[in-house]
Scaffold this motif. Structure first.
Motif, PDB file in Angstrom:
ATOM      1  N   ALA A   1      85.879  35.696  75.207  1.00 22.54           N
ATOM      2  CA  ALA A   1      84.880  35.696  76.277  1.00 22.54           C
ATOM      3  C   ALA A   1      85.537  35.787  77.641  1.00 22.54           C
ATOM      4  CB  ALA A   1      84.021  34.443  76.184  1.00 22.54           C
ATOM      5  N   ALA A   2      86.692  35.164  77.805  1.00 22.38           N
ATOM      6  CA  ALA A   2      87.400  35.170  79.088  1.00 22.38           C
ATOM      7  C   ALA A   2      87.889  36.553  79.478  1.00 22.38           C
ATOM      8  CB  ALA A   2      88.577  34.195  79.049  1.00 22.38           C
ATOM      9  N   ARG A   3      87.932  37.465  78.545  1.00 18.46           N
ATOM     10  CA  ARG A   3      88.329  38.847  78.834  1.00 18.46           C
ATOM     11  C   ARG A   3      87.152  39.669  79.344  1.00 18.46           C
ATOM     12  NH1 ARG A   3      91.727  36.002  77.583  1.00 18.46           N
ATOM     13  NH2 ARG A   3      91.838  36.025  79.824  1.00 18.46           N
ATOM     14  N   GLY A   4      85.928  39.101  79.328  1.00 21.37           N
ATOM     15  CA  GLY A   4      84.766  39.802  79.848  1.00 21.37           C
ATOM     16  C   GLY A   4      83.800  40.272  78.778  1.00 21.37           C
ATOM     17  N   PHE A   5      83.410  39.365  77.866  1.00 20.77           N
ATOM     18  CA  PHE A   5      82.469  39.682  76.796  1.00 20.77           C
ATOM     19  C   PHE A   5      81.498  38.519  76.590  1.00 20.77           C
ATOM     20  CE2 PHE A   5      86.337  42.029  75.874  1.00 20.77           C
ATOM     21  CZ  PHE A   5      85.872  43.313  75.578  1.00 20.77           C
ATOM     22  N   VAL A   6      80.313  38.848  76.101  1.00 18.85           N
ATOM     23  CA  VAL A   6      79.405  37.827  75.590  1.00 18.85           C
ATOM     24  C   VAL A   6      79.685  37.707  74.096  1.00 18.85           C
ATOM     25  CG1 VAL A   6      77.015  37.138  75.194  1.00 18.85           C
ATOM     26  CG2 VAL A   6      77.643  38.323  77.309  1.00 18.85           C
ATOM     27  N   VAL A   7      80.128  36.536  73.666  1.00 20.45           N
ATOM     28  CA  VAL A   7      80.570  36.346  72.286  1.00 20.45           C
ATOM     29  C   VAL A   7      79.647  35.350  71.589  1.00 20.45           C
ATOM     30  CG1 VAL A   7      82.501  35.791  70.772  1.00 20.45           C
ATOM     31  CG2 VAL A   7      82.948  36.682  73.074  1.00 20.45           C
ATOM     32  N   LEU A   8      79.057  35.771  70.472  1.00 21.76           N
ATOM     33  CA  LEU A   8      78.257  34.889  69.636  1.00 21.76           C
ATOM     34  C   LEU A   8      79.032  34.620  68.359  1.00 21.76           C
ATOM     35  CD1 LEU A   8      74.486  34.864  69.000  1.00 21.76           C
ATOM     36  CD2 LEU A   8      76.023  34.900  67.024  1.00 21.76           C
ATOM     37  N   ALA A   9      79.221  33.329  68.043  1.00 22.81           N
ATOM     38  CA  ALA A   9      80.004  32.939  66.872  1.00 22.81           C
ATOM     39  C   ALA A   9      79.147  32.091  65.937  1.00 22.81           C
ATOM     40  CB  ALA A   9      81.251  32.165  67.304  1.00 22.81           C
ATOM     41  N   PRO A  10      78.590  32.670  64.873  1.00 17.98           N
ATOM     42  CA  PRO A  10      77.763  31.901  63.948  1.00 17.98           C
ATOM     43  C   PRO A  10      78.581  30.885  63.152  1.00 17.98           C
ATOM     44  CG  PRO A  10      77.414  34.282  63.699  1.00 17.98           C
ATOM     45  CD  PRO A  10      78.648  34.099  64.518  1.00 17.98           C
ATOM     46  N   ASP A  11      78.031  29.691  62.995  1.00 20.37           N
ATOM     47  CA  ASP A  11      78.649  28.657  62.158  1.00 20.37           C
ATOM     48  C   ASP A  11      77.939  28.692  60.803  1.00 20.37           C
ATOM     49  OD1 ASP A  11      79.746  26.468  60.963  1.00 20.37           O
ATOM     50  OD2 ASP A  11      79.323  25.061  62.593  1.00 20.37           O
ATOM     51  N   VAL A  12      78.327  29.641  59.965  1.00 22.19           N
ATOM     52  CA  VAL A  12      77.592  29.877  58.726  1.00 22.19           C
ATOM     53  C   VAL A  12      77.816  28.778  57.696  1.00 22.19           C
ATOM     54  CG1 VAL A  12      77.578  32.370  59.115  1.00 22.19           C
ATOM     55  CG2 VAL A  12      79.406  31.359  57.733  1.00 22.19           C
ATOM     56  N   TYR A  13      78.919  28.059  57.778  1.00 19.39           N
ATOM     57  CA  TYR A  13      79.145  26.968  56.830  1.00 19.39           C
ATOM     58  C   TYR A  13      78.217  25.792  57.113  1.00 19.39           C
ATOM     59  CZ  TYR A  13      83.358  29.266  55.023  1.00 19.39           C
ATOM     60  OH  TYR A  13      84.247  30.131  54.432  1.00 19.39           O
ATOM     61  N   SER A  14      78.078  25.430  58.381  1.00 21.32           N
ATOM     62  CA  SER A  14      77.163  24.339  58.713  1.00 21.32           C
ATOM     63  C   SER A  14      75.728  24.689  58.316  1.00 21.32           C
ATOM     64  CB  SER A  14      77.229  24.020  60.208  1.00 21.32           C
ATOM     65  OG  SER A  14      78.487  23.474  60.551  1.00 21.32           O
ATOM     66  N   ALA A  15      75.366  25.954  58.448  1.00 18.45           N
ATOM     67  CA  ALA A  15      73.999  26.375  58.117  1.00 18.45           C
ATOM     68  C   ALA A  15      73.659  26.115  56.657  1.00 18.45           C
ATOM     69  CB  ALA A  15      73.822  27.855  58.439  1.00 18.45           C
ATOM     70  N   HIS A  16      74.670  26.150  55.786  1.00 20.16           N
ATOM     71  CA  HIS A  16      74.418  25.999  54.350  1.00 20.16           C
ATOM     72  C   HIS A  16      75.129  24.769  53.765  1.00 20.16           C
ATOM     73  CE1 HIS A  16      72.460  29.934  54.161  1.00 20.16           C
ATOM     74  NE2 HIS A  16      73.392  30.343  55.002  1.00 20.16           N
ATOM     75  N   PHE A  17      75.574  23.869  54.629  1.00 12.26           N
ATOM     76  CA  PHE A  17      76.228  22.628  54.196  1.00 12.26           C
ATOM     77  C   PHE A  17      77.431  22.913  53.308  1.00 12.26           C
ATOM     78  CE2 PHE A  17      71.688  21.871  54.860  1.00 12.26           C
ATOM     79  CZ  PHE A  17      71.736  20.899  55.858  1.00 12.26           C
ATOM     80  N   ILE A  18      78.188  23.924  53.687  1.00 12.12           N
ATOM     81  CA  ILE A  18      79.409  24.288  52.977  1.00 12.12           C
ATOM     82  C   ILE A  18      80.584  23.544  53.606  1.00 12.12           C
ATOM     83  CG2 ILE A  18      80.987  26.176  52.382  1.00 12.12           C
ATOM     84  CD1 ILE A  18      78.556  28.064  52.510  1.00 12.12           C
ATOM     85  N   GLU A  19      81.354  22.854  52.792  1.00 15.28           N
ATOM     86  CA  GLU A  19      82.498  22.108  53.303  1.00 15.28           C
ATOM     87  C   GLU A  19      83.575  23.055  53.833  1.00 15.28           C
ATOM     88  OE1 GLU A  19      82.935  18.855  53.646  1.00 15.28           O
ATOM     89  OE2 GLU A  19      80.955  18.372  52.837  1.00 15.28           O
TER      90      GLU A  19
END
Length: 294
Positions: free
Chosen positions: A105-123
């Protein structure tokens, strides 16, 4: 009897593949190398990196029956910027990976980072791969591109380790390279189905690689694990032979995870590779996304 037959078939496959020639990519020397900079050599000029203060927020979006939390990082101003979807690997979206999101993001981008493990309770650090998370990645692209602070109609898929497989599947199986993704960038990706048997892990790459049409940039260390390096390099060779736009960058003196090695074991080589890779990725993504400016 069926187990014995399957085992024998896999053994035969592994022996056959092992017999095939494999030569690891070497670090090139001289002016024809990927790292050569004529402006620096002749004129002493060093490119100025883009450096933006970064702000972050957490959002959520639906994916089937799940709710996916996602970190959004972007320059701390009111201007729109090109879109990047960053997918974590087996570590999950922990504090070390969140730093990488902010570095991009600091280089000049909008960055979306999904937390897919938390979404499905994956350790954290799962062995098996749950294919449902690939849908989360695909839908994350829609969430990202609908943002008013995004300046492009497509996004680059960026990842590390197992996230490289998730974004590959989002691009190919979920067909997002036809309508939402503009490029594929990955740090030491796992380019095989994590649930595939061992011979496939060592000697083959995921079949979806041959469907990948996006401009591709991959970073690895010279000391990358053999079973990962072989699949990455053979995948790149296949894409090259098919006439696809692909580049593999091999950094000397470093191994896997050079972006995430903690301070008590971190080396100068790790830092040099990490800084070069994020700037090289930023230039590649900016150029690839330029035709998709709104």
């Amino acid at each position: 009897m069926r187990t014995v037959i399957i085992g024998a078939a896999l053994l035969a496959l592994s022996l056959n593949l092992a017999a095939q020639e494999y030569t690891p990519a070497q670090n090139p020397v001289g002016p024809e190398s990927w790292w050569w900079d004529e402006q620096w050599w002749e004129e002493g000029q060093i490119p100025n990196p883009d450096n933006h203060p970064v702000r972050v927020e957490w959002i959520e979006y639906p994916s089937g029956d799940a709710t996916v939390p996602a970190l959004v990082a972007r320059p701390d101003d009111d201007r729109p910027y090109p879109a990047v979807l960053y997918q974590h690997g087996r570590r999950g979206l922990d504090e070390l990976v969140q730093r990488q999101v902010k570095r991009i993001a600091a280089r000049g981008f909008v960055v979306l980072a999904p937390d897919v493990y938390s979404a499905h309770f994956i350790e954290k650090l799962p062995i098996e791969h749950d294919y449902v998370v690939e849908q989360d990645v695909s839908l994350g692209l829609d969430q990202l591109l609908a943002r008013p602070d995004v300046s492009t109609s497509r996004a680059c898929l960026v990842s590390h380790t197992r996230g490289g497989y998730m974004t590959l599947k989002a691009a190919t199986t979920h067909k997002r390279q036809s309508d939402a993704a503009a490029c594929y960038v990955s740090w030491y990706p796992h380019l095989q189905d994590p649930n595939a048997p061992e011979p496939m892990q060592v000697y083959r790459y995921a079949a979806e690689i041959d469907q990948l049409l996006l401009p591709t940039l991959i970073f690895i260390g010279e000391q990358e694990q053999y079973q990962r390096r072989r699949s990455i390099e053979t995948a790149v060779a296949s894409l090259t032979a098919a006439g696809r736009r692909v580049q593999l960058v091999v950094y000397p003196g470093v191994g896997r995870g050079f972006d995430f090695r903690p301070p008590h074991v971190r080396t100068l080589a790790d830092d040099l590779a990490a800084q070069d890779a994020v700037q090289r990725a930023a230039r590649f993504m900016r150029a690839t996304l330029a035709p998709y400016q709104k």
